[in-house]
Scaffold this motif. Structure first.
Motif, PDB file in Angstrom:
ATOM      1  N   LEU A 129       0.805  -1.226   0.000  1.00 60.91           N
ATOM      2  CA  LEU A 129       0.000   0.000   0.000  1.00 60.91           C
ATOM      3  C   LEU A 129       0.840   1.279   0.000  1.00 60.91           C
ATOM      4  O   LEU A 129       0.447   2.276  -0.602  1.00 60.91           O
ATOM      5  N   LEU A 130       1.966   1.253   0.682  1.00 60.66           N
ATOM      6  CA  LEU A 130       2.747   2.477   0.854  1.00 60.66           C
ATOM      7  C   LEU A 130       3.578   2.778  -0.386  1.00 60.66           C
ATOM      8  O   LEU A 130       4.233   1.896  -0.942  1.00 60.66           O
ATOM      9  N   ALA A 131       3.575   4.034  -0.796  1.00 60.06           N
ATOM     10  CA  ALA A 131       4.388   4.460  -1.937  1.00 60.06           C
ATOM     11  C   ALA A 131       5.871   4.357  -1.579  1.00 60.06           C
ATOM     12  O   ALA A 131       6.242   4.432  -0.401  1.00 60.06           O
ATOM     13  N   PRO A 132       6.736   4.196  -2.582  1.00 64.93           N
ATOM     14  CA  PRO A 132       8.176   4.093  -2.297  1.00 64.93           C
ATOM     15  C   PRO A 132       8.724   5.265  -1.490  1.00 64.93           C
ATOM     16  O   PRO A 132       9.628   5.086  -0.677  1.00 64.93           O
ATOM     17  N   ALA A 133       8.183   6.459  -1.711  1.00 59.24           N
ATOM     18  CA  ALA A 133       8.674   7.645  -1.003  1.00 59.24           C
ATOM     19  C   ALA A 133       7.871   7.961   0.256  1.00 59.24           C
ATOM     20  O   ALA A 133       8.073   9.009   0.869  1.00 59.24           O
ATOM     21  N   SER A 134       6.985   7.070   0.673  1.00 63.51           N
ATOM     22  CA  SER A 134       6.169   7.315   1.856  1.00 63.51           C
ATOM     23  C   SER A 134       7.039   7.521   3.089  1.00 63.51           C
ATOM     24  O   SER A 134       7.998   6.772   3.315  1.00 63.51           O
ATOM     25  N   PRO A 135       6.710   8.490   3.935  1.00 62.32           N
ATOM     26  CA  PRO A 135       7.477   8.675   5.169  1.00 62.32           C
ATOM     27  C   PRO A 135       7.298   7.527   6.161  1.00 62.32           C
ATOM     28  O   PRO A 135       8.056   7.430   7.130  1.00 62.32           O
ATOM     29  N   ALA A 171      17.011  10.311   5.841  1.00 62.95           N
ATOM     30  CA  ALA A 171      16.513  11.144   4.734  1.00 62.95           C
ATOM     31  C   ALA A 171      15.254  11.910   5.127  1.00 62.95           C
ATOM     32  O   ALA A 171      15.050  13.038   4.687  1.00 62.95           O
ATOM     33  N   HIS A 172      14.405  11.304   5.958  1.00 60.32           N
ATOM     34  CA  HIS A 172      13.147  11.942   6.359  1.00 60.32           C
ATOM     35  C   HIS A 172      13.273  12.730   7.665  1.00 60.32           C
ATOM     36  O   HIS A 172      12.279  13.296   8.133  1.00 60.32           O
ATOM     37  N   GLY A 173      14.454  12.750   8.255  1.00 59.11           N
ATOM     38  CA  GLY A 173      14.629  13.474   9.504  1.00 59.11           C
ATOM     39  C   GLY A 173      13.897  12.858  10.676  1.00 59.11           C
ATOM     40  O   GLY A 173      13.496  13.570  11.602  1.00 59.11           O
ATOM     41  N   GLN A 174      13.743  11.536  10.685  1.00 59.02           N
ATOM     42  CA  GLN A 174      13.001  10.836  11.744  1.00 59.02           C
ATOM     43  C   GLN A 174      13.988  10.391  12.831  1.00 59.02           C
ATOM     44  O   GLN A 174      14.478   9.268  12.836  1.00 59.02           O
ATOM     45  N   ARG A 175      14.254  11.293  13.764  1.00 58.12           N
ATOM     46  CA  ARG A 175      15.349  11.068  14.699  1.00 58.12           C
ATOM     47  C   ARG A 175      15.048   9.977  15.726  1.00 58.12           C
ATOM     48  O   ARG A 175      15.955   9.250  16.142  1.00 58.12           O
ATOM     49  N   LEU A 176      13.797   9.857  16.143  1.00 57.56           N
ATOM     50  CA  LEU A 176      13.477   8.781  17.076  1.00 57.56           C
ATOM     51  C   LEU A 176      13.715   7.429  16.420  1.00 57.56           C
ATOM     52  O   LEU A 176      14.352   6.544  17.011  1.00 57.56           O
ATOM     53  N   LEU A 177      13.222   7.256  15.200  1.00 56.22           N
ATOM     54  CA  LEU A 177      13.480   6.009  14.488  1.00 56.22           C
ATOM     55  C   LEU A 177      14.976   5.815  14.281  1.00 56.22           C
ATOM     56  O   LEU A 177      15.497   4.695  14.393  1.00 56.22           O
ATOM     57  N   LEU A 178      15.698   6.897  13.991  1.00 53.57           N
ATOM     58  CA  LEU A 178      17.138   6.784  13.774  1.00 53.57           C
ATOM     59  C   LEU A 178      17.840   6.260  15.022  1.00 53.57           C
ATOM     60  O   LEU A 178      18.803   5.489  14.924  1.00 53.57           O
ATOM     61  N   SER A 179      17.344   6.626  16.200  1.00 54.37           N
ATOM     62  CA  SER A 179      17.957   6.097  17.421  1.00 54.37           C
ATOM     63  C   SER A 179      17.777   4.585  17.516  1.00 54.37           C
ATOM     64  O   SER A 179      18.653   3.879  18.031  1.00 54.37           O
ATOM     65  N   PHE A 180      16.652   4.074  17.020  1.00 53.82           N
ATOM     66  CA  PHE A 180      16.412   2.630  17.032  1.00 53.82           C
ATOM     67  C   PHE A 180      17.225   1.930  15.949  1.00 53.82           C
ATOM     68  O   PHE A 180      17.743   0.833  16.163  1.00 53.82           O
ATOM     69  N   THR A 181      17.336   2.540  14.764  1.00 55.46           N
ATOM     70  CA  THR A 181      18.120   1.888  13.710  1.00 55.46           C
ATOM     71  C   THR A 181      19.591   1.857  14.087  1.00 55.46           C
ATOM     72  O   THR A 181      20.274   0.859  13.854  1.00 55.46           O
ATOM     73  N   TRP A 182      20.112   2.934  14.694  1.00 56.83           N
ATOM     74  CA  TRP A 182      21.491   2.908  15.177  1.00 56.83           C
ATOM     75  C   TRP A 182      21.691   1.747  16.141  1.00 56.83           C
ATOM     76  O   TRP A 182      22.687   1.019  16.062  1.00 56.83           O
ATOM     77  N   ARG A 183      20.730   1.564  17.061  1.00 56.51           N
ATOM     78  CA  ARG A 183      20.894   0.521  18.059  1.00 56.51           C
ATOM     79  C   ARG A 183      20.897  -0.871  17.446  1.00 56.51           C
ATOM     80  O   ARG A 183      21.688  -1.727  17.829  1.00 56.51           O
TER      81      ARG A 183
END
Length: 267
Positions: A129-135, A171-183
């Motif tokens: 359902l989600l477009a490739p560029a979906s946030p 790329a989307h500036g999602q810093r909370l998610l970035l903290s989880f991906t870093w971990r």
């Protein structure tokens, strides 16, 4: 694939970073980041009756409560069904499917009920359902990585999914998610014996959470970093700090409180 010696992370971020100067979003962020999920959900409730975005955010808040406390699954499920009913386009339906996959995954991982098939099906529906560029797609990639890591035990697929999520979150500036991906990128490095990379990733995760004021996520980040530090004294200091934060929050997150040494466990 679980990391021996490393406390389990809650299964992914619920909700988003505080957005701009919107008073409601800022208030919800302050409450949920301090473990006041009921109050945050109550603030969203009047808007969630008709607004699909607010209904989804309320679901995220209530699911986060489940993940950190192990309670409230029925309430989160009810909120999710309401959000699904309000969704009107592919982006909203895809985001709701992503939340269903996440709730089912969390219930499976935390031993509430085996909903692994439902989790995979829902995330597959979200991907269609989600477009490739979906946030929402970076979060979807992250959650697919969690399933590969913890349910399918496929480290190569997990690493690839986490890396895609990491790039998308940046790329989307999602810093909370970035903290989880870093971990989780760091956890995969630790699993492979790359301790320098693991320390860097865990330190970045901790830094972002502290900058955001994501209080409920700081103790897990401290414990993860402590597990890969070569300095035993510094590692003990970080674990003690994690214990103080868990006590401050009344034993949250519950999964970490159960893994703390007896001298730092909450009363």
């Amino acid at each position: 694939m679980r990391n021996s010696g490393l406390p389990e992370e809650p299964p992914g971020p619920q909700g988003r970073d505080p957005q701009g100067d919107d008073p409601l979003e800022r208030a919800v962020w302050r409450l949920r980041s301090r473990a006041c999920w009921d109050d945050a959900a109550a603030l969203l409730a009047p808007h969630a009756a008709e607004d699909p975005g607010a209904a989804l955010r309320r679901t995220e808040v209530l699911t986060e409560r489940c993940v950190f406390t192990g309670r409230g699954w029925g309430t989160a499920e009810d909120a999710l069904r309401a959000a699904e009913a309000l969704a009107t386009d592919d982006e909203e339906r895809g985001a709701a499917a992503c939340e269903r996959g996440h709730l089912a995954y969390a219930a499976t991982l935390l031993g509430v009920r085996d909903r692994a098939d439902e989790a995979r099906s829902a995330l597959g529906r979200a991907a269609a359902l989600l477009a490739p560029a979906s946030p929402t797609r970076p979060l979807l990639n992250f959650r697919r990585g969690l399933i590969a890591q913890h349910l399918s035990e496929n480290p190569s697929d997990a690493t690839a999914a986490f890396q895609r999520a990491h790039a998308g979150a940046a790329a989307h500036g999602q810093r909370l998610l970035l903290s989880f991906t870093w971990r989780h990128v760091a956890a995969m490095a630790e699993h492979d014996g790359k301790l320098t990379e693991a320390r860097y990733g865990f330190a970045e995760s901790l830094r972002i959470r502290e900058e955001l004021g994501y209080l409920i996520g700081i103790a897990p980040a401290l414990a993860s970093l402590a597990a890969v530090l070569p300095d035993a004294e510094e590692a003990a200091r970080l674990r003690a700090e994690a214990g103080r934060l868990v006590r401050l929050l009344g034993g949250v997150p519950a999964w970490l409180a159960d893994r703390l040494p007896p001298d730092t466990a909450p009363a």
